[in-house]
Scaffold this motif. Structure first.
Motif, PDB file in Angstrom:
ATOM      1  N   SER A 255     -13.620  46.901 117.158  1.00 30.01           N
ATOM      2  CA  SER A 255     -12.217  46.725 116.754  1.00 30.01           C
ATOM      3  C   SER A 255     -12.051  46.999 115.266  1.00 30.01           C
ATOM      4  CB  SER A 255     -11.735  45.301 117.072  1.00 30.01           C
ATOM      5  OG  SER A 255     -12.438  44.346 116.298  1.00 30.01           O
ATOM      6  N   VAL A 256     -10.788  47.187 114.875  1.00 33.96           N
ATOM      7  CA  VAL A 256     -10.453  47.432 113.468  1.00 33.96           C
ATOM      8  C   VAL A 256      -9.107  46.780 113.186  1.00 33.96           C
ATOM      9  CG1 VAL A 256      -9.314  49.630 113.982  1.00 33.96           C
ATOM     10  CG2 VAL A 256     -10.205  49.198 111.674  1.00 33.96           C
ATOM     11  N   SER A 257      -8.933  46.273 111.960  1.00 37.26           N
ATOM     12  CA  SER A 257      -7.659  45.686 111.552  1.00 37.26           C
ATOM     13  C   SER A 257      -7.563  45.737 110.036  1.00 37.26           C
ATOM     14  CB  SER A 257      -7.540  44.239 112.033  1.00 37.26           C
ATOM     15  OG  SER A 257      -6.315  43.669 111.618  1.00 37.26           O
ATOM     16  N   ASN A 258      -6.449  46.270 109.519  1.00 38.03           N
ATOM     17  CA  ASN A 258      -6.315  46.362 108.060  1.00 38.03           C
ATOM     18  C   ASN A 258      -5.954  45.002 107.474  1.00 38.03           C
ATOM     19  OD1 ASN A 258      -3.740  46.841 109.426  1.00 38.03           O
ATOM     20  ND2 ASN A 258      -2.872  47.229 107.390  1.00 38.03           N
ATOM     21  N   ILE A 259      -6.660  44.634 106.401  1.00 36.50           N
ATOM     22  CA  ILE A 259      -6.443  43.349 105.737  1.00 36.50           C
ATOM     23  C   ILE A 259      -5.767  43.518 104.381  1.00 36.50           C
ATOM     24  CG2 ILE A 259      -8.341  42.192 106.913  1.00 36.50           C
ATOM     25  CD1 ILE A 259     -10.076  42.723 104.467  1.00 36.50           C
ATOM     26  N   LYS A 260      -5.759  44.753 103.862  1.00 36.70           N
ATOM     27  CA  LYS A 260      -5.108  44.997 102.572  1.00 36.70           C
ATOM     28  C   LYS A 260      -4.726  46.460 102.483  1.00 36.70           C
ATOM     29  CE  LYS A 260      -5.775  44.737  97.551  1.00 36.70           C
ATOM     30  NZ  LYS A 260      -6.699  44.400  96.432  1.00 36.70           N
ATOM     31  N   ASN A 261      -3.556  46.721 101.865  1.00 30.87           N
ATOM     32  CA  ASN A 261      -3.105  48.088 101.634  1.00 30.87           C
ATOM     33  C   ASN A 261      -2.985  48.356 100.142  1.00 30.87           C
ATOM     34  OD1 ASN A 261      -2.760  48.228 104.426  1.00 30.87           O
ATOM     35  ND2 ASN A 261      -0.579  47.744 104.310  1.00 30.87           N
ATOM     36  N   ILE A 262      -3.496  49.474  99.703  1.00 33.63           N
ATOM     37  CA  ILE A 262      -3.235  49.965  98.348  1.00 33.63           C
ATOM     38  C   ILE A 262      -2.358  51.192  98.545  1.00 33.63           C
ATOM     39  CG2 ILE A 262      -4.247  50.795  96.197  1.00 33.63           C
ATOM     40  CD1 ILE A 262      -6.830  49.335  97.033  1.00 33.63           C
ATOM     41  N   VAL A 263      -1.054  50.975  98.452  1.00 32.81           N
ATOM     42  CA  VAL A 263      -0.078  51.974  98.878  1.00 32.81           C
ATOM     43  C   VAL A 263      -0.098  53.174  97.930  1.00 32.81           C
ATOM     44  CG1 VAL A 263       2.351  52.403  99.415  1.00 32.81           C
ATOM     45  CG2 VAL A 263       1.330  50.162  99.877  1.00 32.81           C
ATOM     46  N   GLY A 264      -0.132  54.370  98.496  1.00 32.71           N
ATOM     47  CA  GLY A 264      -0.071  55.590  97.706  1.00 32.71           C
ATOM     48  C   GLY A 264       1.324  55.814  97.157  1.00 32.71           C
ATOM     49  N   ARG A 265       1.536  56.960  96.580  1.00 33.28           N
ATOM     50  CA  ARG A 265       2.874  57.250  96.067  1.00 33.28           C
ATOM     51  C   ARG A 265       3.249  58.683  96.404  1.00 33.28           C
ATOM     52  NH1 ARG A 265       1.768  56.656  89.572  1.00 33.28           N
ATOM     53  NH2 ARG A 265       0.037  58.124  89.352  1.00 33.28           N
ATOM     54  N   ASP A 266       4.561  58.901  96.494  1.00 40.94           N
ATOM     55  CA  ASP A 266       5.071  60.220  96.806  1.00 40.94           C
ATOM     56  C   ASP A 266       4.947  61.126  95.583  1.00 40.94           C
ATOM     57  OD1 ASP A 266       5.830  59.456  99.392  1.00 40.94           O
ATOM     58  OD2 ASP A 266       7.716  58.630  98.645  1.00 40.94           O
ATOM     59  N   ALA A 267       4.976  62.419  95.824  1.00 40.15           N
ATOM     60  CA  ALA A 267       4.953  63.369  94.716  1.00 40.15           C
ATOM     61  C   ALA A 267       6.170  63.142  93.828  1.00 40.15           C
ATOM     62  CB  ALA A 267       4.934  64.800  95.245  1.00 40.15           C
ATOM     63  N   GLU A 268       5.976  63.275  92.540  1.00 39.93           N
ATOM     64  CA  GLU A 268       7.053  63.050  91.584  1.00 39.93           C
ATOM     65  C   GLU A 268       8.158  64.073  91.777  1.00 39.93           C
ATOM     66  OE1 GLU A 268       6.919  61.504  87.029  1.00 39.93           O
ATOM     67  OE2 GLU A 268       5.853  63.354  87.466  1.00 39.93           O
ATOM     68  N   THR A 269       9.392  63.605  91.832  1.00 39.31           N
ATOM     69  CA  THR A 269      10.539  64.499  91.973  1.00 39.31           C
ATOM     70  C   THR A 269      10.902  65.095  90.611  1.00 39.31           C
ATOM     71  OG1 THR A 269      12.164  62.748  91.602  1.00 39.31           O
ATOM     72  CG2 THR A 269      11.411  63.096  93.866  1.00 39.31           C
ATOM     73  N   ASP A 270      11.769  66.105  90.628  1.00 37.17           N
ATOM     74  CA  ASP A 270      12.225  66.697  89.370  1.00 37.17           C
ATOM     75  C   ASP A 270      12.898  65.650  88.486  1.00 37.17           C
ATOM     76  OD1 ASP A 270      11.230  69.114  90.150  1.00 37.17           O
ATOM     77  OD2 ASP A 270      13.168  70.092  90.463  1.00 37.17           O
ATOM     78  N   THR A 271      13.719  64.803  89.086  1.00 36.93           N
ATOM     79  CA  THR A 271      14.423  63.772  88.309  1.00 36.93           C
ATOM     80  C   THR A 271      13.438  62.804  87.669  1.00 36.93           C
ATOM     81  OG1 THR A 271      16.355  63.914  89.760  1.00 36.93           O
ATOM     82  CG2 THR A 271      16.118  61.912  88.436  1.00 36.93           C
ATOM     83  N   GLU A 272      12.428  62.374  88.431  1.00 41.58           N
ATOM     84  CA  GLU A 272      11.433  61.446  87.888  1.00 41.58           C
ATOM     85  C   GLU A 272      10.615  62.099  86.778  1.00 41.58           C
ATOM     86  OE1 GLU A 272      10.670  58.846  91.988  1.00 41.58           O
ATOM     87  OE2 GLU A 272       9.483  60.643  91.551  1.00 41.58           O
ATOM     88  N   LEU A 273      10.288  63.390  86.946  1.00 37.53           N
ATOM     89  CA  LEU A 273       9.533  64.094  85.913  1.00 37.53           C
ATOM     90  C   LEU A 273      10.351  64.207  84.633  1.00 37.53           C
ATOM     91  CD1 LEU A 273       7.084  65.636  84.946  1.00 37.53           C
ATOM     92  CD2 LEU A 273       7.973  67.686  86.073  1.00 37.53           C
ATOM     93  N   ARG A 274      11.649  64.500  84.756  1.00 40.22           N
ATOM     94  CA  ARG A 274      12.501  64.576  83.568  1.00 40.22           C
ATOM     95  C   ARG A 274      12.554  63.237  82.842  1.00 40.22           C
ATOM     96  NH1 ARG A 274      16.171  67.080  87.119  1.00 40.22           N
ATOM     97  NH2 ARG A 274      16.052  69.357  87.021  1.00 40.22           N
ATOM     98  N   GLN A 275      12.669  62.145  83.622  1.00 43.05           N
ATOM     99  CA  GLN A 275      12.721  60.823  82.998  1.00 43.05           C
ATOM    100  C   GLN A 275      11.427  60.521  82.257  1.00 43.05           C
ATOM    101  OE1 GLN A 275      13.592  58.418  86.438  1.00 43.05           O
ATOM    102  NE2 GLN A 275      15.799  58.649  86.229  1.00 43.05           N
TER     103      GLN A 275
END
Length: 477
Positions: A255-275
């Motif tokens: 069996s398997v069961s996740n006990i912790k998540n280290i959430v990834g992130r989406d690619a930076e958008t143009d707006t986020e890059l400008r900021q």
């Protein structure tokens, strides 16, 4: 007389000539060349030619304007924005994978080879990068039992180097022997549970492991924490315990069961890059709060948000910050890398606040203790009541799908960001057919309190925490 309009590049910037101005210019040039005023209406031959040529010239002017604005991050897009930002050593942040730490259970010494795959309930798949054994010497949970009690036999249990022995008597049963063995230990971070003649030994923190050896006891199963990485890059956040399917069948892996998540992130958008580009001046100032925020976010993989505050007075402030100190709150990322980046961009002689302490060596080999904090999780409870539209056909959405839709929306909420209930309403209307009315109420706390139709205010040092178990959906006809 009005000033003549200058098109193209001038000290004031670039001014584009649009289609009406282009056609007027063509008409004027033709009249000047021929010395007469010719018919240029839409139905005339010259009018038709001006229209065809004018459209082509308008496209050229538009592309010329795009080339001009592509040089500046505030107006560039896509690859042009990437190239413009690179002039200040700013590059787009690529999407990152979610890491899930899973408790894998099975037979002792079972090999889980690299590239083994597990799956969550939303059909996202996760793969491990290294060979790992289910090993009693690297386990966060072990189940132990005894097949048969033999009078005079000595049973031994060793945990992290500490050993307890017991020699069975004629009147002893399995429960007596196991109880006697584990009762001799006094660990604060290890738990014991005896049920149906099976002794379960587990670490209080499932991410941490222990070493166990036995004599004349039977190890029934071993649980070892193993890291798996989502095969899709981006902000994928499965619920705890929902990565529960083994796709790679391995004999001995049960069996398997996740006990912790280290959430990834989406690619930076143009707006986020400008900021981020607009704050690049801070990233180059090595003694500013803004520099710490910008560089921790930019340089440390896995960081999804960073907030730094300071106390520049001679006394402890209202937030409990030490005099002349800073507090950096970071979500995600490796702790050692975060500490090293904070040290690099902080002033010497200031103090640090936070529950996480890491040692950082400077170029002279001197060790400095750097402190920072993780955001405080605020548990949010949501109650959603949906009334169906009797004049519209209801979609195929069930309650569980609606709850997961809401949970996915919450992945976009960052540190210090308030919970705006109206945003959930928009998500529901956009994704579910046949809704007449939506009522959303919320509350916070370890247990659900009084639900209110009010937004949840989150402090700068906090982050709203959501879970499927705290999202209630009711559908009314």
């Amino acid at each position: 007389m009005a000033d003549e309009v200058k098109y193209g590049l001038s000290p004031e910037g670039f001014k584009r000539k649009r289609l009406p101005e282009i056609i007027d210019s063509l008409v004027q040039r033709t009249n000047d060349r021929l010395g007469i005023s010719i018919q240029s209406g839409a139905n005339s031959i010259f009018g038709q030619l001006y229209g065809i040529i004018g459209y082509e010239l308008a496209d050229i002017w538009e592309q010329t304007e795009n080339v001009y604005y592509a040089m500046y991050p505030n107006t560039a897009t896509g690859t042009s924005l990437t190239n413009a930002a690179a002039l200040t050593a700013i590059t787009p942040i690529e999407a990152e994978q979610t890491e899930v730490i899973c408790l894998c259970t099975g037979t002792d010494q079972t090999l889980i080879p690299s590239n083994s795959q597990v799956q969550d309930r939303n059909n996202n798949t996760y793969t491990n990068n290294n060979d790992v054994y289910l090993d009693k010497n690297n386990a966060s949970k072990v189940e132990i039992t005894i097949d048969t009690i033999t009078t005079g036999t000595t049973y031994s249990l060793t945990i992290n180097g500490q050993t307890q022995d017991y020699t069975a008597k004629s009147e002893d049963d399995i429960s007596t022997v196991l109880t006697t063995l584990y009762s001799g230990f006094s660990f604060n971070d290890i738990n014991f549970d005896l049920t149906n003649n099976i002794l379960t030994i587990s670490t209080a923190d499932e991410e941490k492991t222990m070493k166990i050896s036995v004599n004349n006891l039977k190890i029934q199963s071993v649980s070892t924490p193993i890291s798996f990485y989502c095969d899709i890059y981006g902000s994928i956040n499965p619920g705890i315990g929902t990565v529960d399917t083994i796709n790679t069948a391995i004999n001995g892996w049960d069996s398997v069961s996740n006990i912790k998540n280290i959430v990834g992130r989406d690619a930076e958008t143009d707006t986020e890059l400008r900021q981020r580009w607009s704050q690049s001046v801070y990233a180059r100032a090595s003694n500013m709060i803004e520099a710490i925020q910008a560089n921790v976010y930019r340089r440390v993989d896995g960081v999804t948000s960073c907030l730094a505050t300071e106390n520049n007075t001679d006394t402890i402030d209202s937030d409990g910050l030490l005099p002349h100190s800073i507090k950096v709150i970071v979500e995600g990322g490796d702790e050692q890398e975060i500490a090293e980046t904070i040290y690099q961009y902080s002033c010497r002689g200031i103090d640090f606040n936070g529950e996480i302490e890491k040692s950082v060596r400077d170029s002279a080999g001197v060790t400095h203790v750097i402190k920072f904090a993780r955001p405080v999780a605020v548990k949010v409870w949501l109650k959603i009541e949906i009334t169906k539209d009797t004049e519209t056909e209801w979609g195929n959405n069930n309650i569980n799908e609606i709850r997961e839709l809401i949970l996915e929306q919450t992945n976009n909420i960052t540190v210090g960001q308030d919970v705006i209930l109206q945003k959930f309403i928009g998500t529901l209307y956009n994704n579910i057919q046949g809704i007449a009315f939506i009522s959303i109420t919320a509350c916070t706390g370890e247990v659900a309190g009084e639900y209110k139709q009010e937004n949840i205010i989150i402090k700068p040092t906090e982050k709203a925490s959501f879970d499927l178990s705290r999202i209630e959906v009711q559908i009314n006809d």
